[in-house]
Design a protein around this motif. Structure first.
Motif, PDB file in Angstrom:
ATOM      1  N   ALA A  31       0.833  -1.209   0.000  1.00  0.00           N
ATOM      2  CA  ALA A  31       0.000   0.000   0.000  1.00  0.00           C
ATOM      3  C   ALA A  31       0.865   1.256   0.000  1.00  0.00           C
ATOM      4  N   LYS A 170     -17.711  -2.592   0.115  1.00  0.00           N
ATOM      5  CA  LYS A 170     -16.269  -2.482   0.404  1.00  0.00           C
ATOM      6  C   LYS A 170     -15.448  -3.046  -0.746  1.00  0.00           C
ATOM      7  N   GLY A 174     -12.923  -0.938  -3.302  1.00  0.00           N
ATOM      8  CA  GLY A 174     -11.578  -1.448  -3.548  1.00  0.00           C
ATOM      9  C   GLY A 174     -11.319  -1.699  -5.026  1.00  0.00           C
ATOM     10  N   LEU A 177     -10.861   1.689  -6.742  1.00  0.00           N
ATOM     11  CA  LEU A 177      -9.544   2.221  -6.392  1.00  0.00           C
ATOM     12  C   LEU A 177      -8.441   1.529  -7.188  1.00  0.00           C
ATOM     13  N   SER A 178      -8.574   0.214  -7.361  1.00  0.00           N
ATOM     14  CA  SER A 178      -7.560  -0.510  -8.124  1.00  0.00           C
ATOM     15  C   SER A 178      -7.582  -0.107  -9.592  1.00  0.00           C
ATOM     16  N   SER A 289      -2.831  -4.812  -8.626  1.00  0.00           N
ATOM     17  CA  SER A 289      -3.835  -4.019  -7.921  1.00  0.00           C
ATOM     18  C   SER A 289      -5.034  -4.846  -7.476  1.00  0.00           C
ATOM     19  N   ILE A 293      -4.647  -3.922  -3.733  1.00  0.00           N
ATOM     20  CA  ILE A 293      -5.439  -2.705  -3.567  1.00  0.00           C
ATOM     21  C   ILE A 293      -6.900  -3.066  -3.344  1.00  0.00           C
ATOM     22  N   TYR A 297      -7.834  -3.349   0.491  1.00  0.00           N
ATOM     23  CA  TYR A 297      -8.674  -2.251   0.973  1.00  0.00           C
ATOM     24  C   TYR A 297      -9.934  -2.797   1.653  1.00  0.00           C
ATOM     25  N   TRP A 300      -9.042  -4.077   5.018  1.00  0.00           N
ATOM     26  CA  TRP A 300      -8.743  -2.963   5.919  1.00  0.00           C
ATOM     27  C   TRP A 300     -10.022  -2.277   6.403  1.00  0.00           C
ATOM     28  N   ARG A 301     -11.038  -2.244   5.545  1.00  0.00           N
ATOM     29  CA  ARG A 301     -12.314  -1.621   5.892  1.00  0.00           C
ATOM     30  C   ARG A 301     -13.230  -2.540   6.694  1.00  0.00           C
TER      31      ARG A 301
END
Length: 325
Positions: A31, A170, A174, A177-178, A289, A293, A297, A300-301
Motif C-alpha cells: 500500500a 467495500k 476497492g 480504487l484498483s 492491484s 489494492i 482495501y 482494511w475496511r
C-alpha cells in the motif's frame, strides 16, 4: 467412524499439498509503495503532461500510393526533412500503400498541405499519388480529449455500481480504487517518457479496465463463496485462501494476454506500438492491484462474513414459522 477436520495454521482445512500463500503479509508495504508511485505519477502528469497525439491536438492524414514498394521509415524521414512535425507513417496492407498523419498549420489550406506532402514524399524513380487528405481541427481534438476523460470516469462509476450490487460495497470501492490506480500508473509512464497518447492508447486504458475488473470479479466471487463456506478462521485467512485458489487462473490469464501483447509489440508496427505498450504495463499493474489494492482495501475496511449474510429485518424477528400442509 469419521473424524472431523479442523482448520490448521497451514492448510485451513485444505489438503496438505495445497498450502495457502500469505498475500496479506506484505499488504502494508504494498500500500505504501502504491501511494508513492501514484503520487509520482500525478507529479509527472502535472509537470510534464501527456504528449497528446494528432487525434487530440488536431492535424491531417493522407493516403500515399506508390508505384513501387517503399519503407515507411524512408517516407517518415523524408517528411521530417521537409519540416513536418512528428509524422506517423503506417503501411496499409502492402508496401506500396501507406497512410501519413502529421500536424499542420491552422492557416494552411488543404490544397497547400496536399501539395507540400506530395512534394515531400516523392522519392527518386518512384512516383506517388496523394489521396484522401482529411483534417481534424484542434478544437475537435480538445473536445475528443474531454469526452475521453468523461468516458473513463463513467466507466469507473458503472464499475462501482455493478460490483456493489453483485458483491459488497467495500469490495466495490476497492475495485474502483484498483482501476483508478491502474489508469494513473499507465498515464504516469506516458507522461514520464513522453510517449504519444492517442486514441489507441485510450482504447488500451479501457481494455486494461476490463481486464482488471474481470480479475477483481473472479477474486470477489471466491471471497464471497469462502466466507460463506469456511468457518472458524479470520477474514485475513479467508482472503489469503481465496487469492491462493484464484492464483493459477490469474497467472494463466495474464500470461496468455502477455503473449498476445508482446506479439503486437514486436510485429504490430507503429500502428499498434503504443497500444501494446499500455497493455503491457496494464497487465502487470492490473494483476498487482487486484490483490494489493482491491482486496487489501476491503480487508482494511472490515470485510468479514457478516458482510455477505442477509440480515433479518427487526419486524420479522420472533415470528413463528408458518408450515404449509
Amino acid at each position: 467412524m469419521t473424524t472431523e477436520m479442523t482448520p490448521n495454521e497451514k492448510s485451513y482445512g485444505r489438503s496438505d499439498d495445497e498450502k495457502v500463500i500469505d498475500f496479506m503479509k506484505v499488504a502494508k508495504p504494498a500500500a505504501i509503495l502504491s501511494i508513492i508511485l501514484s503520487i509520482v505519477s500525478v507529479f509527472f502528469l502535472a509537470t510534464k503532461g501527456l504528449n497528446l497525439g494528432l487525434d487530440f491536438t488536431g492535424g491531417i492524414s493522407a493516403e500515399l500510393n506508390y508505384e513501387q514498394g517503399v519503407k515507411a521509415t524512408d517516407v517518415q524521414q523524408a517528411l521530417i526533412q521537409a519540416g513536418f512535425k512528428e509524422p506517423v507513417v503506417q503501411n496499409l496492407g502492402g508496401e506500396r500503400d501507406l497512410i501519413v498523419r502529421t500536424a499542420a498549420e491552422d492557416s494552411a489550406s488543404m490544397e497547400n498541405v496536399q501539395a507540400q506532402i506530395e512534394k515531400a514524399v516523392t522519392l527518386p524513380n518512384n512516383p506517388v499519388k496523394v489521396s484522401k487528405v482529411d483534417s481534424v481541427g484542434s478544437q475537435v481534438g480538445k473536445d475528443l480529449f474531454t469526452r475521453s476523460g468523461g468516458a473513463l470516469a463513467l466507466a469507473l462509476v458503472l464499475m462501482l455500481i455493478y460490483v456493489t450490487i453483485r458483491f459488497e460495497f467495500k469490495l466495490a470501492v476497492g475495485a474502483v480504487l484498483s482501476l483508478f490506480h491502474d489508469i494513473i500508473m499507465i498515464l504516469g509512464f506516458y507522461a514520464l517518457f513522453q510517449w504519444p497518447f492517442d486514441l489507441t492508447v485510450l482504447a488500451a486504458l479501457l481494455a486494461v479496465i476490463g481486464f482488471s475488473l474481470n480479475d477483481n470479479i473472479v477474486v470477489s466471487d471466491r471471497i464471497r463463496e469462502n466466507f460463506r463456506k469456511i468457518r472458524d478462521v479470520t477474514p485475513r485467512d479467508v482472503i489469503n485462501i481465496s487469492l491462493t485458489e484464484t492464483l493459477r487462473r490469474t497467472i494463466h490469464t495474464s500470461m496468455t494476454l502477455l503473449l498476445v501483447v508482446v506479439a503486437m509489440m514486436v510485429m504490430g508496427g507503429d500502428g499498434l506500438r503504443w497500444f501494446s505498450v499500455a497493455m503491457f504495463i496494464g497487465v502487470f499493474v492490473g494483476t498487482y492491484s487486484s490483490i494489493y489494492i482491491a482486496t487489501a482495501y476491503a480487508l482494511w475496511r472490515g470485510l468479514d462474513r457478516q458482510s455477505f449474510v442477509v440480515q433479518v429485518k427487526p419486524e420479522f424477528e420472533g415470528e413463528e414459522e408458518v408450515q404449509i400442509p
